[in-house]
Write a protein that holds these residues in place. Structure first.
Motif, short mmCIF file in Angstrom:
data_model
loop_
_atom_site.label_atom_id
_atom_site.label_comp_id
_atom_site.label_asym_id
_atom_site.label_seq_id
_atom_site.Cartn_x
_atom_site.Cartn_y
_atom_site.Cartn_z
N ALA A 11 0.83 -1.21 0.00
CA ALA A 11 0.00 0.00 0.00
C ALA A 11 0.86 1.26 0.00
O ALA A 11 0.57 2.23 -0.70
N GLU A 12 1.94 1.25 0.78
CA GLU A 12 2.84 2.41 0.83
C GLU A 12 3.52 2.61 -0.52
O GLU A 12 3.74 3.75 -0.96
N ALA A 13 3.86 1.53 -1.20
CA ALA A 13 4.51 1.64 -2.51
C ALA A 13 3.59 2.25 -3.55
O ALA A 13 4.05 2.86 -4.52
N ARG A 14 2.29 2.09 -3.37
CA ARG A 14 1.33 2.62 -4.34
C ARG A 14 0.78 3.98 -3.93
O ARG A 14 -0.03 4.56 -4.65
N ALA A 15 1.20 4.51 -2.79
CA ALA A 15 0.71 5.80 -2.29
C ALA A 15 1.34 6.94 -3.09
O ALA A 15 2.45 6.83 -3.60
N PRO A 16 0.64 8.09 -3.20
CA PRO A 16 1.19 9.22 -3.96
C PRO A 16 2.45 9.81 -3.34
O PRO A 16 3.34 10.26 -4.07
N THR A 17 2.55 9.87 -2.03
CA THR A 17 3.80 10.22 -1.35
C THR A 17 4.09 9.13 -0.34
O THR A 17 3.16 8.54 0.24
N SER A 18 5.37 8.85 -0.13
CA SER A 18 5.72 7.65 0.63
C SER A 18 7.01 7.86 1.39
O SER A 18 7.85 8.70 1.04
N VAL A 19 7.19 7.07 2.45
CA VAL A 19 8.46 7.04 3.17
C VAL A 19 9.41 6.02 2.57
O VAL A 19 10.58 5.94 2.96
N LEU A 20 8.94 5.23 1.61
CA LEU A 20 9.77 4.18 1.01
C LEU A 20 10.86 4.77 0.12
O LEU A 20 10.70 5.86 -0.42
N PRO A 21 11.95 4.03 -0.07
CA PRO A 21 12.88 4.39 -1.13
C PRO A 21 12.13 4.48 -2.45
O PRO A 21 11.30 3.60 -2.76
N ARG A 22 12.40 5.51 -3.22
CA ARG A 22 11.57 5.76 -4.39
C ARG A 22 11.69 4.66 -5.44
O ARG A 22 10.78 4.47 -6.25
N GLU A 23 12.80 3.92 -5.43
CA GLU A 23 12.94 2.84 -6.41
C GLU A 23 11.94 1.71 -6.14
O GLU A 23 11.48 1.06 -7.08
N MET A 24 11.60 1.46 -4.87
CA MET A 24 10.61 0.44 -4.56
C MET A 24 9.25 0.84 -5.08
O MET A 24 8.54 0.04 -5.72
N SER A 25 8.85 2.08 -4.81
CA SER A 25 7.56 2.55 -5.32
C SER A 25 7.53 2.50 -6.85
O SER A 25 6.53 2.10 -7.45
N ALA A 26 8.63 2.92 -7.47
CA ALA A 26 8.68 2.93 -8.93
C ALA A 26 8.60 1.53 -9.50
O ALA A 26 7.94 1.30 -10.53
N VAL A 83 13.65 6.68 -9.42
CA VAL A 83 12.44 6.21 -10.11
C VAL A 83 12.82 5.48 -11.39
O VAL A 83 12.29 4.39 -11.69
N LEU A 84 13.75 6.03 -12.15
CA LEU A 84 14.17 5.40 -13.40
C LEU A 84 14.81 4.04 -13.14
O LEU A 84 14.59 3.09 -13.90
N ARG A 85 15.59 3.94 -12.08
CA ARG A 85 16.24 2.66 -11.80
C ARG A 85 15.23 1.62 -11.31
O ARG A 85 15.35 0.43 -11.63
N GLY A 86 14.23 2.05 -10.53
CA GLY A 86 13.18 1.11 -10.14
C GLY A 86 12.41 0.61 -11.34
O GLY A 86 12.06 -0.58 -11.43
N GLU A 87 12.13 1.53 -12.26
CA GLU A 87 11.44 1.13 -13.49
C GLU A 87 12.32 0.19 -14.31
O GLU A 87 11.82 -0.80 -14.89
N GLU A 88 13.61 0.48 -14.39
CA GLU A 88 14.52 -0.38 -15.14
C GLU A 88 14.53 -1.80 -14.55
O GLU A 88 14.58 -2.79 -15.29
N ALA A 89 14.47 -1.89 -13.23
CA ALA A 89 14.42 -3.20 -12.59
C ALA A 89 13.16 -3.96 -12.99
O ALA A 89 13.20 -5.17 -13.26
N ALA A 90 12.03 -3.26 -13.03
CA ALA A 90 10.77 -3.89 -13.43
C ALA A 90 10.82 -4.35 -14.89
O ALA A 90 10.43 -5.47 -15.22
N PHE A 91 11.32 -3.48 -15.76
CA PHE A 91 11.39 -3.83 -17.18
C PHE A 91 12.38 -4.98 -17.40
O PHE A 91 12.13 -5.88 -18.21
N GLY A 92 13.50 -4.96 -16.68
CA GLY A 92 14.46 -6.05 -16.80
C GLY A 92 13.88 -7.37 -16.34
O GLY A 92 14.07 -8.41 -16.99
#
Length: 521
Positions: A48-63, A182-191
């Motif tokens: 839920a925190e990863a999908r929230a608009p603002t978060s305490v998580l590292p941004r790569e996890m949310s991304a 954010v870009l690196r989290g997305e890269e991880a998902a795409f990879g």
């Protein structure tokens, strides 16, 4: 030829986890309350925190989570993610507890198709110098040999062979100041999506160097590290059909571990020979440029002169100082007084200082109230080698309590819990006092008190480099001065008693010799 698994035809089951800490071996240990107070989320609360608009998580996890949501069906298996502000070694018992929880979740959720881990890569524990390697190794074992393991790393990661061998894809940040999470989290998902679709495991080439650059030389806008990153990205683009990722990890000297140092990791789709050639090419460029990994700092005395000049000449550019020896973002206490004391005692005007970590002083200011004048005692709780007690007559200008959301750079869009905060005026100096140790990498630390950075003549921040992105609208690199202050994050590396850092290592040992070699995994 790399191994191939059967591609998936159904919704993949992907576990999520992470333990993040940048360890400064010279700082006090990181304890369980430090993690729980900053970020400790399990199961559906993590998702839920990863999908929230603002978060305490590292941004790569949310991304990562949001990119997986956007690119097709998947079943998220959220385990545990925890992290704390850069500190000393993590206490071993707490690390083991977290890792056991993650292992238990992964085994209970079998079969898994993949795991995504958010890691820093420069963590050490009180009894273990490569906990990131152990996390990856044990996650690999718990997830099973068929699952793909992907992780993101901070650019200051100290990479080990165990880390590389245990993961299918490690993705390091490309920017310092860090603005590409954010870009690196997305890269991880795409990879990971690519691995799941093809069933193909990549080839990797890992080259560590006996090079331990001071952190102030690891900027990616200009300098030797910027040139190295640029070459890596250019060569990856030229070999786009072959290369999946180029990560050049600058290392974090203060971890003082056997794996400390700059390293190159190239991940190829399948051709290991191409990966090795590119990794060696980049390593040779880094070594050839090693003499550029030095930087001249500004003395405290010169900083005072610059502050006086800036205040006296309002038509000249304003200046910003990095209190480089006391960066909370590298394990500094956020409470050294050398720069503050020098600016106050010199009678400097128009100075903003952020941010001094002193919960006791913040509470006292709140009790006094706005407009009150009192004797502000910094570090009343006691002295250490670097945190000295000083007192100044001060006025409470403003107070604040509660979270803020970062606006620019490293903290942009991220929720920050700063606790009780105060803005104090000491003659011509205004200093922000906070109750949660953070580096001042974002203008929100001043803006939350109504201060306009554009109107400031002199700004001083307890941050090593991330402030450059947060304050870029007002200060060019020519207006930035890294001040040579004592502290746990001093860029002058020969001031420290290194115990485990590999020697010889440049620039600590100027005559270091390196023989190009790819580590066999």
């Amino acid at each position: 030829m790399t191994a191939v698994s059967a591609p998936l035809a159904t919704s993949p089951r992907i576990a999520l986890a992470g333990i993040l800490l940048e360890s400064n071996a010279f700082a006090p240990p990181a304890r369980e309350p430090d993690f729980r107070d900053r970020c400790y989320l399990q199961g559906q609360a993590l998702l839920a925190e990863a999908r929230a608009p603002t978060s305490v998580l590292p941004r790569e996890m949310s991304a990562f989570v949001q990119a997986m949501d956007a690119t097709g069906p998947w079943t998220a298996i959220p385990s545990l993610l925890t992290g704390c502000q850069p500190s000393g070694p993590v206490e071993q018992d707490f690390l083991e507890d977290c890792l056991t929880r993650i292992e238990t979740d992964l085994r209970a959720s079998a079969p898994l198709d993949g795991v995504y881990l958010a890691l820093h890569g420069a963590m050490v524990a009180t009894e273990d110098f490569d906990p990131d390697g152990r996390i990856l190794e044990r996650v690999r074992a718990a997830a099973g040999p068929e699952a793909f393991v992907v992780a993101t790393l901070d650019l200051h990661s100290n990479l080990s062979a165990k880390m590389v061998a245990s993961a299918d894809l490690l993705i390091g940040y490309l920017t310092n100041p860090h603005v590409d999470m954010v870009l690196r989290g997305e890269e991880a998902a795409f990879g990971l999506r690519r691995f799941l679709a093809t069933g193909q495991r990549p080839a990797k080439a890992f080259v560590p160097l006996p090079l331990t650059p001071p952190s102030v030389t690891l900027l990616t806008a200009e300098g030797p590290y910027a040139d190295l990153i640029a070459t890596g990205q250019r060569r990856q683009n030229e070999l786009a059909g072959e290369i999946l990722n180029v990560s050049i990890l600058g290392g974090f000297a203060f971890s003082d571990s056997a794996k400390t140092g700059l390293s190159i990791l190239v991940t190829a789709r399948e051709d290991g020979a191409v990966a090795e050639l590119l990794a060696l090419e980049l390593a040779e460029q880094a070594w050839g440029d090693r003499g550029r990994f030095r930087r001249q700092l500004t003395s405290v005395e010169r900083a005072v002169e610059l502050a006086r000049d800036a205040a006296a000449n309002p038509t000249t550019p304003a200046v910003i100082f990095s209190d480089a020896g006391d960066n909370p973002g590298g394990g500094g206490g956020g409470n050294t007084v050398w720069l503050l004391q020098a600016l106050v005692e010199a009678g400097c005007d128009g100075v903003l200082i952020g941010s001094f970590f002193d919960p006791q002083l913040a509470e006292e200011a709140q009790a006094q109230g706005v407009g009150a004048r009192f004797e502000a005692v910094f570090n009343r709780q006691g002295e250490s080698e670097f945190s000295k007690t000083v007192a100044f007559p001060a006025e409470v200008i403003a107070l604040r309590d509660g979270p803020v959301v970062g606006r620019l750079g490293l903290f942009a869009g991220r929720r920050l819990e700063l606790g009780v905060c105060a803005l104090l005026r000491i003659v011509g100096v205004e200093v922000v006092v906070i109750s949660d140790r953070q580096q001042t990498a974002d203008p929100v630390f001043f803006e939350m008190f109504g201060r306009d950075i554009a109107q400031a003549r002199v700004v001083a921040v307890k941050s090593r480099g991330h402030f450059r992105a947060g304050f870029a609208p007002w200060f060019s690199s020519a207006q930035v001065y890294e001040v040579d202050t004592p502290g746990l994050t001093s860029p002058v590396l020969d001031r420290f008693d290194w115990r485990h850092l590999p020697r010889p290592s440049y620039p600590l040992d100027p005559d270091t010799i390196w023989t190009p070699q790819v580590v066999q995994l």
